[in-house]
Design an enzyme around this catalytic site. Structure first.
Site, PDB file in Angstrom:
ATOM      1  N   ARG A 244      -0.524   6.265   4.056  1.00 39.66           N
ATOM      2  CA  ARG A 244      -1.446   5.355   3.381  1.00 39.66           C
ATOM      3  C   ARG A 244      -2.489   6.187   2.646  1.00 39.66           C
ATOM      4  O   ARG A 244      -2.989   7.182   3.185  1.00 39.66           O
ATOM      5  CB  ARG A 244      -2.148   4.425   4.381  1.00 39.66           C
ATOM      6  CG  ARG A 244      -1.298   3.292   4.910  1.00 39.66           C
ATOM      7  CD  ARG A 244      -0.929   2.262   3.824  1.00 39.66           C
ATOM      8  NE  ARG A 244      -0.082   1.189   4.333  1.00 39.66           N
ATOM      9  CZ  ARG A 244       1.245   1.163   4.305  1.00 39.66           C
ATOM     10  NH1 ARG A 244       1.912   2.180   3.779  1.00 39.66           N
ATOM     11  NH2 ARG A 244       1.914   0.135   4.777  1.00 39.66           N
TER      12      ARG A 244
ATOM     13  N   GLU B  79      -4.696   2.438  -4.879  1.00 37.29           N
ATOM     14  CA  GLU B  79      -3.427   2.093  -5.536  1.00 37.29           C
ATOM     15  C   GLU B  79      -3.251   0.595  -5.794  1.00 37.29           C
ATOM     16  O   GLU B  79      -2.439   0.197  -6.643  1.00 37.29           O
ATOM     17  CB  GLU B  79      -2.248   2.589  -4.687  1.00 37.29           C
ATOM     18  CG  GLU B  79      -2.028   1.788  -3.408  1.00 37.29           C
ATOM     19  CD  GLU B  79      -0.812   2.230  -2.607  1.00 37.29           C
ATOM     20  OE1 GLU B  79      -0.665   3.452  -2.372  1.00 37.29           O
ATOM     21  OE2 GLU B  79      -0.015   1.373  -2.209  1.00 37.29           O
TER      22      GLU B  79
ATOM     23  N   ALA C 132       8.501   5.409  -1.264  1.00 36.44           N
ATOM     24  CA  ALA C 132       9.224   6.096  -0.188  1.00 36.44           C
ATOM     25  C   ALA C 132      10.173   5.161   0.562  1.00 36.44           C
ATOM     26  O   ALA C 132      11.228   5.567   1.032  1.00 36.44           O
ATOM     27  CB  ALA C 132       8.241   6.744   0.781  1.00 36.44           C
TER      28      ALA C 132
END
Ligand code: NAI
Length: 345
Positions: free
Chosen positions: A231, A260, A294
């Site tokens: 994170r 983000e 990911a």
């Protein structure tokens, strides 16, 4: 039929969620917008909401959902730092997908590391331009280097296995060391000081926020490579930038970024990026940024949809009982009902 408002829908979400939803009588209302105080009304008439990592599920949103009759927040992610689990207690059940493909994330972390240390991103651009020069592409062997892994849960331990396959020496830090794992655990400060590569695999909590700060960078070896697939908030971006500018940090591989939420997952190529820190990071030759991808493998997407639909069904079929419920009262929110064999509320 369980009606579920599906926030922050992306094209890659729909096929698997439509398939599993139809099979199990869960009807999704696919919405492109993220969930927040302004968009919560779109869930009106639904029994559940399905949310992702950048939806805002704070106390106000939760209260409004409750007033509208929504009874379940189904995260289609493992991380749940964006949900106020405490505020939801007694009102809405909260479930998540604890593991869908830890391999996807661990393999992406290694992909970033290899790309960075072997300069693959630069070589790719060069050869497309018929530039076959090797100047500036010198990397280093991973074999024999020390990797420090913070968080040895599902993803961290797979990443450790991968690193061992490369002949790296592994040290780790975790609040709850894995017994009989053969992992060499050290204190966090020692890990910072000894590692050539540091990879973050712990959750974002009040305690872990900005664990990579100026002081941590100060302790690190010159040339250290930092990987964050966990994170963004684990890293203080200014401290990272300072460390790179001071040539202390050799490279950064970032799949996540603390600001983000309004940037990642969208095509911003036609816009001027209003985030100075991210712009500076992206402009640096030794920083690789991927936009929270990911998890993005076919296997993971299918598992996420299957598990999310199963969680929703379980909650409504079993009067709120679901193995993947998150309950703040139990310390480790994930183990609540498995241990007590009773409802959270
Ligand atoms: P996990 O729950 O299996 O493992 C987390 C580990 O961190 C546990 O061993 C726990 O004891 C440890 N931990 C907790 N607090 C800590 C602290 N203060 N210091 C050190 N260690 C601590 O979780 P999993 O599945 O391995 O996922 C790890 C993280 O990866 C998630 O929290 C999530 O934020 C992130 N993630 C990122 C994805 C991506 O696409 N980039 C996809 C999936 C997860």
């Amino acid at each position: 039929m369980i009606k579920t408002a599906f926030y922050d829908t992306k094209n890659y979400d729909r096929p698997s969620f439509e398939r599993y939803g139809q099979q199990h009588d869960v009807q999704f209302r696919f919405l492109e917008t993220k969930l927040n105080e302004d968009t919560v009304e779109l869930a009106n008439g639904c029994d559940a909401v399905c949310v992702f990592v950048n939806d805002t599920v704070n106390a106000k949103v939760i209260d409004r959902l409750y007033e509208m009759g929504v009874r379940l927040i189904a995260l289609r992610s493992a991380g749940y730092n964006n949900v106020d689990v405490r505020a939801a207690f007694g009102k809405l059940h909260v479930v998540h997908v604890p593991a869908y493909s830890p391999y996807a994330v661990a393999e992406h972390a290694m992909a970033l590391l290899l790309t960075s240390v072997r300069r693959i991103h630069k070589a790719y651009n060069r050869t497309r331009d018929f530039n076959f020069s090797l100047n500036g592409l010198t990397g280093f062997d991973l074999h024999g280097k020390t990797v420090g892994v913070v968080g040895t849960g599902r993803i961290g331990r797979i990443f450790i296995d991968i690193c061992r396959g490369f002949g790296m020496r592994v040290i780790a830090y975790d609040h709850f060391p894995a017994k009989d794992s053969g992992i060499e655990y050290v204190e966090l400060q020692e890990l910072f000081g000894r590692s050539d590569v540091i990879s973050l695999h712990c959750p974002l909590t009040d305690e872990t926020r900005h664990m990579i700060n100026d002081e941590a960078v100060e302790r690190m070896k010159k040339g250290v490579v930092i990987i964050n697939t966990s994170r963004g908030g684990l890293i203080d971006t200014e401290a990272l930038l300072n460390g790179i500018r001071a040539r202390k940090i050799g490279a950064a591989c970032l799949d996540v970024y603390e600001e983000e939420a309004d940037i990642f997952f969208e095509d911003r190529s036609g816009h001027i990026l209003n985030d100075e820190a991210l712009s500076r990071l992206i402009s640096m030759p030794n920083v690789i940024v991927t936009s929270h991808q990911a998890f993005l493998t076919e296997e993971a997407l299918s598992n996420i949809a299957e598990m999310t639909v199963a969680n929703i069904r379980s909650c409504f079929d079993n009067d709120g009982i679901c193995d993947n419920e998150l309950c703040y009262r139990c310390g480790n929110v994930e183990r609540c009902k498995k241990e007590r064999r009773q409802r959270c509320f």
